[in-house]
Design an enzyme around this catalytic site. Sequence first.
Site, PDB file in Angstrom:
ATOM      1  N   ASP A 213       0.799  -1.221   0.000  1.00  0.00           N
ATOM      2  CA  ASP A 213       0.000   0.000   0.000  1.00  0.00           C
ATOM      3  C   ASP A 213       0.838   1.281   0.000  1.00  0.00           C
ATOM      4  OD1 ASP A 213      -1.001  -2.310   1.477  1.00  0.00           O
ATOM      5  OD2 ASP A 213      -2.848  -1.187   1.791  1.00  0.00           O
TER       6      ASP A 213
ATOM      7  N   GLU B  29      -4.312   2.110  -2.945  1.00  0.00           N
ATOM      8  CA  GLU B  29      -5.589   2.620  -2.435  1.00  0.00           C
ATOM      9  C   GLU B  29      -5.445   3.724  -1.396  1.00  0.00           C
ATOM     10  OE1 GLU B  29      -8.274   0.818  -0.016  1.00  0.00           O
ATOM     11  OE2 GLU B  29      -6.844   0.570   1.597  1.00  0.00           O
ATOM     12  N   ASN B  30      -4.229   3.967  -0.894  1.00  0.00           N
ATOM     13  CA  ASN B  30      -4.014   5.061   0.064  1.00  0.00           C
ATOM     14  C   ASN B  30      -3.095   6.139  -0.510  1.00  0.00           C
ATOM     15  OD1 ASN B  30      -3.859   2.361   2.236  1.00  0.00           O
ATOM     16  ND2 ASN B  30      -5.452   3.894   2.470  1.00  0.00           N
TER      17      ASN B  30
ATOM     18  N   ASN C 277     -10.486  -1.124   0.565  1.00  0.00           N
ATOM     19  CA  ASN C 277     -11.659  -0.525   1.205  1.00  0.00           C
ATOM     20  C   ASN C 277     -11.760   0.982   0.995  1.00  0.00           C
ATOM     21  OD1 ASN C 277      -9.315  -0.759   3.065  1.00  0.00           O
ATOM     22  ND2 ASN C 277     -10.589   0.463   4.431  1.00  0.00           N
ATOM     23  N   HIS C 278     -10.681   1.620   0.530  1.00  0.00           N
ATOM     24  CA  HIS C 278     -10.735   3.061   0.226  1.00  0.00           C
ATOM     25  C   HIS C 278     -10.886   3.311  -1.279  1.00  0.00           C
ATOM     26  CE1 HIS C 278      -9.965   4.485   4.277  1.00  0.00           C
ATOM     27  NE2 HIS C 278      -8.957   3.634   4.389  1.00  0.00           N
TER      28      HIS C 278
ATOM     29  N   HIS D 243      -6.791  -8.040   0.331  1.00  0.00           N
ATOM     30  CA  HIS D 243      -6.827  -6.833   1.155  1.00  0.00           C
ATOM     31  C   HIS D 243      -7.721  -7.112   2.365  1.00  0.00           C
ATOM     32  CE1 HIS D 243      -5.899  -2.529   1.306  1.00  0.00           C
ATOM     33  NE2 HIS D 243      -7.102  -2.348   1.825  1.00  0.00           N
TER      34      HIS D 243
ATOM     35  N   HIS E 167      -3.233  -4.029   3.401  1.00  0.00           N
ATOM     36  CA  HIS E 167      -4.179  -3.311   4.255  1.00  0.00           C
ATOM     37  C   HIS E 167      -3.646  -2.962   5.642  1.00  0.00           C
ATOM     38  CE1 HIS E 167      -7.875  -1.774   5.975  1.00  0.00           C
ATOM     39  NE2 HIS E 167      -7.851  -2.690   6.910  1.00  0.00           N
TER      40      HIS E 167
ATOM     41  N   HIS F  88      -0.494  -2.593   6.624  1.00  0.00           N
ATOM     42  CA  HIS F  88       0.625  -1.650   6.474  1.00  0.00           C
ATOM     43  C   HIS F  88       1.880  -2.012   7.256  1.00  0.00           C
ATOM     44  CE1 HIS F  88      -2.099   1.975   5.107  1.00  0.00           C
ATOM     45  NE2 HIS F  88      -2.384   0.840   4.478  1.00  0.00           N
TER      46      HIS F  88
END
Length: 269
Positions: A8, A39-40, A67-68, A152, A177, A179
Site C-alpha cells: 500500500d 488505495e491510500n 476498502n478506500h 486486502h 491493508h 501496512h
Amino acid sequence: MKILFLGDIVGRAGRDAVIAALPSLRVRLGAELVIINAENAAHGFGLTPEIARALFAAGADVLTLGNHAWDRREIVPYIEGEPRLLRPFNYPPGTPGRGAGVFAVGSRKVLVVNAMGRLFMDALDCPFRGIDALLAAHAIGRTVDAAVIDFHAEASSEKQSFGHHVDGRVSLVVGTHTHVPTADAQILPRGTAYQTDVGMCGDYDSVIGMQKEGAALRFVKKLPGERLAPAEGEATLCGVLVETDDATGLARRIAPVRQGGRLAPTLPD
C-alpha cells in the site's frame, strides 16, 4: 517469470518514493511484471486518476485497491476505462470497474486478482466462494501462465486461511491493508508463494503511515479528532519479489523487498 509486488502506497511520501525508485528497482530485480496497491496514495485515502497515471508512467503494470477504493469520486469514471486498475472482485454486481484481469507479459499471460476480506471490514460477497469460480475459468497451466492475488484484509487468520484455500492454484497470495510487513514470506505446501502482509510504501515513523500524534490521541482520549493525515518523512518501499516456474505457474522463490526509510533494507540477490 519475476513478479514484483509493492504494498500500500500511503500519501505523498510513499508515492514520491515509489515513482523515484521504481524504474531502477525494476531493472535491478529483473521484474517482468509490477503490481502495486495504491488505495491510500491520495493523501492516505483513495486514488486519483492523476496519481494512477504517474504510477503507470513510473513502471507499474497493474494497480490494486481496497476498502478506500471510492474515497475519491473522480476515480469512478476513470476505473471504468482503465483495465489496469483493479478494485476488489467481491464487490456486488454492478460496482464500477473490474476485480480481475489477464495481462500479457511477453508471450505469457498473468491473471491478477484484487480481493477483500470480510472480518472487521465491509460486508462484501464471500471471497472464498467467489475465487473458486474465477480460478476455474483462469487455471494456471491452461489459460494463464501465472496468477497473483492481492488479498486486502484486516485479520491475519482470514488471510492465512485464504492462502491455504487457493494453495496450488495461484502463484502468489499477498496480503495488504494492515501496512506492517510480516516475517512469514514462504512457499505453501502446494506451491503458492504467500505473505500475510507485504507492508506499506510510506513513512514508518508513524502509525500505519499516518502522523503519530493525531493517531495516538484517539487512543488516549477516546475521542475522534481531526481527519488523520499521512506522515511525511522518508518512506520505505516494502514488497516481495516472486519467481514463478514457467512449466507449472507455481512459485519457485519469494523474497522480501525493502528499500529506503527506517526499516532494515533487504533486496533479493
